[in-house]
Design a protein around this motif. Structure first.
Motif, PDB file in Angstrom:
ATOM      1  N   UNK A 155      29.054 -16.375  49.618  1.00  0.00           N
ATOM      2  CA  UNK A 155      29.664 -17.702  49.503  1.00  0.00           C
ATOM      3  C   UNK A 155      30.049 -18.236  50.876  1.00  0.00           C
ATOM      4  N   UNK A 156      30.618 -17.373  51.725  1.00  0.00           N
ATOM      5  CA  UNK A 156      30.985 -17.802  53.068  1.00  0.00           C
ATOM      6  C   UNK A 156      29.753 -18.172  53.886  1.00  0.00           C
ATOM      7  N   UNK A 157      28.673 -17.400  53.738  1.00  0.00           N
ATOM      8  CA  UNK A 157      27.439 -17.704  54.460  1.00  0.00           C
ATOM      9  C   UNK A 157      26.855 -19.043  54.024  1.00  0.00           C
ATOM     10  N   UNK A 158      26.924 -19.326  52.726  1.00  0.00           N
ATOM     11  CA  UNK A 158      26.429 -20.619  52.230  1.00  0.00           C
ATOM     12  C   UNK A 158      27.201 -21.762  52.869  1.00  0.00           C
ATOM     13  N   UNK A 159      28.507 -21.605  52.990  1.00  0.00           N
ATOM     14  CA  UNK A 159      29.315 -22.631  53.647  1.00  0.00           C
ATOM     15  C   UNK A 159      28.856 -22.840  55.087  1.00  0.00           C
ATOM     16  N   UNK A 160      28.681 -21.765  55.816  1.00  0.00           N
ATOM     17  CA  UNK A 160      28.270 -21.870  57.215  1.00  0.00           C
ATOM     18  C   UNK A 160      26.941 -22.601  57.343  1.00  0.00           C
ATOM     19  N   UNK A 161      25.971 -22.195  56.530  1.00  0.00           N
ATOM     20  CA  UNK A 161      24.635 -22.772  56.643  1.00  0.00           C
ATOM     21  C   UNK A 161      24.624 -24.263  56.298  1.00  0.00           C
ATOM     22  N   UNK A 162      25.349 -24.630  55.238  1.00  0.00           N
ATOM     23  CA  UNK A 162      25.329 -26.028  54.805  1.00  0.00           C
ATOM     24  C   UNK A 162      26.119 -26.914  55.760  1.00  0.00           C
ATOM     25  N   UNK A 163      27.300 -26.482  56.168  1.00  0.00           N
ATOM     26  CA  UNK A 163      28.131 -27.347  57.003  1.00  0.00           C
ATOM     27  C   UNK A 163      27.594 -27.416  58.437  1.00  0.00           C
ATOM     28  N   UNK A 164      26.914 -26.368  58.906  1.00  0.00           N
ATOM     29  CA  UNK A 164      26.289 -26.430  60.227  1.00  0.00           C
ATOM     30  C   UNK A 164      25.184 -27.484  60.261  1.00  0.00           C
ATOM     31  N   UNK A 165      24.508 -27.650  59.133  1.00  0.00           N
ATOM     32  CA  UNK A 165      23.409 -28.621  59.062  1.00  0.00           C
ATOM     33  C   UNK A 165      23.858 -30.034  58.725  1.00  0.00           C
ATOM     34  N   UNK A 166      25.129 -30.214  58.371  1.00  0.00           N
ATOM     35  CA  UNK A 166      25.622 -31.526  57.953  1.00  0.00           C
ATOM     36  C   UNK A 166      25.730 -32.476  59.141  1.00  0.00           C
ATOM     37  N   UNK A 167      25.661 -33.761  58.838  1.00  0.00           N
ATOM     38  CA  UNK A 167      25.879 -34.820  59.823  1.00  0.00           C
ATOM     39  C   UNK A 167      26.848 -35.826  59.219  1.00  0.00           C
ATOM     40  N   UNK A 168      27.382 -36.729  60.009  1.00  0.00           N
ATOM     41  CA  UNK A 168      28.264 -37.748  59.426  1.00  0.00           C
ATOM     42  C   UNK A 168      27.590 -38.579  58.343  1.00  0.00           C
ATOM     43  N   UNK A 169      26.260 -38.654  58.371  1.00  0.00           N
ATOM     44  CA  UNK A 169      25.535 -39.448  57.366  1.00  0.00           C
ATOM     45  C   UNK A 169      25.284 -38.672  56.071  1.00  0.00           C
ATOM     46  N   UNK A 170      25.474 -37.360  56.089  1.00  0.00           N
ATOM     47  CA  UNK A 170      25.307 -36.563  54.872  1.00  0.00           C
ATOM     48  C   UNK A 170      26.281 -37.045  53.818  1.00  0.00           C
ATOM     49  N   UNK A 171      25.812 -37.276  52.605  1.00  0.00           N
ATOM     50  CA  UNK A 171      26.737 -37.705  51.556  1.00  0.00           C
ATOM     51  C   UNK A 171      27.411 -36.487  50.928  1.00  0.00           C
ATOM     52  N   UNK A 172      28.504 -36.744  50.260  1.00  0.00           N
ATOM     53  CA  UNK A 172      29.221 -35.661  49.583  1.00  0.00           C
ATOM     54  C   UNK A 172      28.329 -34.986  48.547  1.00  0.00           C
ATOM     55  N   UNK A 173      27.587 -35.765  47.787  1.00  0.00           N
ATOM     56  CA  UNK A 173      26.686 -35.173  46.801  1.00  0.00           C
ATOM     57  C   UNK A 173      25.580 -34.347  47.467  1.00  0.00           C
ATOM     58  N   UNK A 174      25.059 -34.817  48.572  1.00  0.00           N
ATOM     59  CA  UNK A 174      24.038 -34.040  49.277  1.00  0.00           C
ATOM     60  C   UNK A 174      24.612 -32.710  49.757  1.00  0.00           C
ATOM     61  N   UNK A 175      25.845 -32.736  50.227  1.00  0.00           N
ATOM     62  CA  UNK A 175      26.456 -31.518  50.736  1.00  0.00           C
ATOM     63  C   UNK A 175      26.682 -30.503  49.619  1.00  0.00           C
ATOM     64  N   UNK A 176      27.252 -30.948  48.496  1.00  0.00           N
ATOM     65  CA  UNK A 176      27.522 -29.974  47.428  1.00  0.00           C
ATOM     66  C   UNK A 176      26.243 -29.530  46.738  1.00  0.00           C
ATOM     67  N   UNK A 177      25.216 -30.389  46.726  1.00  0.00           N
ATOM     68  CA  UNK A 177      23.956 -29.945  46.128  1.00  0.00           C
ATOM     69  C   UNK A 177      23.304 -28.873  46.990  1.00  0.00           C
ATOM     70  N   UNK A 178      23.450 -28.972  48.301  1.00  0.00           N
ATOM     71  CA  UNK A 178      22.931 -27.927  49.187  1.00  0.00           C
ATOM     72  C   UNK A 178      23.711 -26.630  48.994  1.00  0.00           C
ATOM     73  N   UNK A 179      25.020 -26.740  48.815  1.00  0.00           N
ATOM     74  CA  UNK A 179      25.818 -25.552  48.526  1.00  0.00           C
ATOM     75  C   UNK A 179      25.390 -24.925  47.206  1.00  0.00           C
ATOM     76  N   UNK A 180      25.208 -25.748  46.190  1.00  0.00           N
ATOM     77  CA  UNK A 180      24.805 -25.237  44.875  1.00  0.00           C
ATOM     78  C   UNK A 180      23.482 -24.485  44.969  1.00  0.00           C
ATOM     79  N   UNK A 181      22.536 -25.038  45.721  1.00  0.00           N
ATOM     80  CA  UNK A 181      21.230 -24.387  45.844  1.00  0.00           C
ATOM     81  C   UNK A 181      21.365 -22.995  46.449  1.00  0.00           C
ATOM     82  N   UNK A 182      22.191 -22.849  47.446  1.00  0.00           N
ATOM     83  CA  UNK A 182      22.355 -21.540  48.088  1.00  0.00           C
ATOM     84  C   UNK A 182      23.112 -20.558  47.196  1.00  0.00           C
ATOM     85  N   UNK A 183      24.093 -21.054  46.468  1.00  0.00           N
ATOM     86  CA  UNK A 183      24.839 -20.179  45.555  1.00  0.00           C
ATOM     87  C   UNK A 183      23.922 -19.677  44.440  1.00  0.00           C
TER      88      UNK A 183
END
Length: 369
Positions: A155-183
């Motif tokens: 779970x911690x690794x998923x957070x690192x990977x998703x938030x490292x790739x995020x940008x200010x333009x990333x939407x909240x739904x895009x961010x949590x969907x990327x987290x869901x995919x890794x989980x």
């Protein structure tokens, strides 16, 4: 009426671990509950109780639905009852060794059928021994602790990977969907996914929206695998942060450090709760901050088992997991930890995440990609 069926030999390894030694300890704990109550059988019907007792077996279809099985524990053994359309998968992939399996029609009365297996047809029900069952789950066994640590690291690794790739333009739904995919790719179930961008930082439980996250965001994951639930919160920012934000982050970490110091074997949870309330005031958040969000508590086979309040008097034991989550305006800190004989061990760890030392322990900072 239930119909007994024979367990089948799966063509692949069991999804559930079903550790034989751990299950024997759990059965002894339940028999002790029966002895104390002067009863001969207990009916387990909740997901928390079933996944704990069966050592990680998946007894659900819908994450939001009721379990699709019920279990009668009596002096003769463990008797699982499920619907006829679920029996093949459970027998082939989820049934631990030594558990009998019976079915009812998919339209049948699951709990009544399982209760009917009791000698007197009137087993003890979970609601009558809620506190006792919670105590039986408190102390994780060795195989459980290993599985929990592995899940928490994922779970911690998923957070690192998703938030490292995020940008200010990333939407909240895009961010949590990327987290869901890794989980899900890690074989776990995302029970909770939260995100607030810069414009929604006042919300403590922020369900995602289509808004871009902007200059700063919080993400929360509660992931379940083999019944155990790991909880973690992380922050990402795309600037240096204001002096006010950095000060609040340091102060909420100090609140958490006070909570960690109070989390010791033999302490009662209501005593820890009292410390939480004073810690907020001590670190400049005010006397009422604890009223604005729940503070967490023991973890394991439920996200919180239970949420701590001043009325919860459970006694803390070694090898018990916790997720405390102190929060304030625009700040929150949360990890899953295990109380060991050498102190609290943080389980939701990824060495790639930036940290600072707080009270002798490495704690997460805001990620600034």
């Amino acid at each position: 009426m239930t119909t007994p069926i024979q367990s089948t030999t799966p063509t692949t390894a069991l999804t559930a671990p079903g550790n034989v030694a751990d299950r024997a300890v759990k059965r002894r704990r339940v028999l002790d509950i029966l002895d104390a109550a002067g009863r001969d059988s207990l009916l387990l019907t909740t997901n928390t109780a079933l996944t704990w007792y069966l050592d990680g077996s998946r007894m659900h279809i819908s994450l939001a639905g009721d379990p699709i099985a019920a279990l009668l524990v009596d002096r003769s053994g463990d008797h699982l009852v499920t619907f006829n359309n679920e029996a093949g998968r459970i027998a082939g992939e989820e049934l631990p060794e030594g558990v009998s399996l019976s079915t009812v029609p998919w339209y049948g009365q699951l709990h009544a059928a399982a209760a009917g297996l009791a000698i007197d047809g009137n087993p003890l029900v979970e609601a009558a021994v809620t506190t006792e069952l919670r105590a039986a789950r408190q102390q994780l066994l060795p195989a459980e602790s290993a599985r929990y640590a592995a899940l928490s690291a994922d779970a911690a690794a998923a957070m690192t990977e998703v938030l490292t790739a995020a940008t200010p333009q990333t939407t909240e739904f895009q961010l949590v969907s990327a987290l869901a995919a890794r989980i899900v790719a890690a074989g776990a179930e995302p029970l909770v996914l939260l995100c607030n961008g810069a414009g929604r930082s006042d919300f403590r439980h922020p369900l995602a929206t289509h808004s871009p996250i902007g200059r700063r965001a919080m993400a929360v994951v509660c992931a379940r695998r083999n019944g155990l639930v790991a909880n973690v919160t992380r922050w990402v920012a795309f600037d240096a942060g204001s002096a006010q934000e950095l000060d609040a982050e340091a102060r909420i970490a100090a609140v958490e450090a006070d909570i960690f110091r109070a989390t010791v074997p033999g302490a009662q949870l209501n005593e820890v709760f009292a410390e939480i309330k004073t810690a907020y005031a001590r670190h400049g958040f005010g006397d009422d901050q604890w009223t604005l969000h729940h503070q967490g508590g023991p973890a394991g086979y439920a996200g919180r088992d239970p949420r701590v309040t001043g009325d919860v008097t459970d006694t803390i034991v070694l090898n018990q997991p916790f997720t405390w989550n102190p929060s304030g305006p625009g700040v929150k800190i949360e990890d899953t930890v295990l109380l060991t004989d050498s102190g609290l061990r943080v389980l939701t760890v990824d060495d790639r995440w930036p940290t600072a030392e707080v009270d002798g322990r490495r704690r997460p900072l805001t990620l600034r990609p």
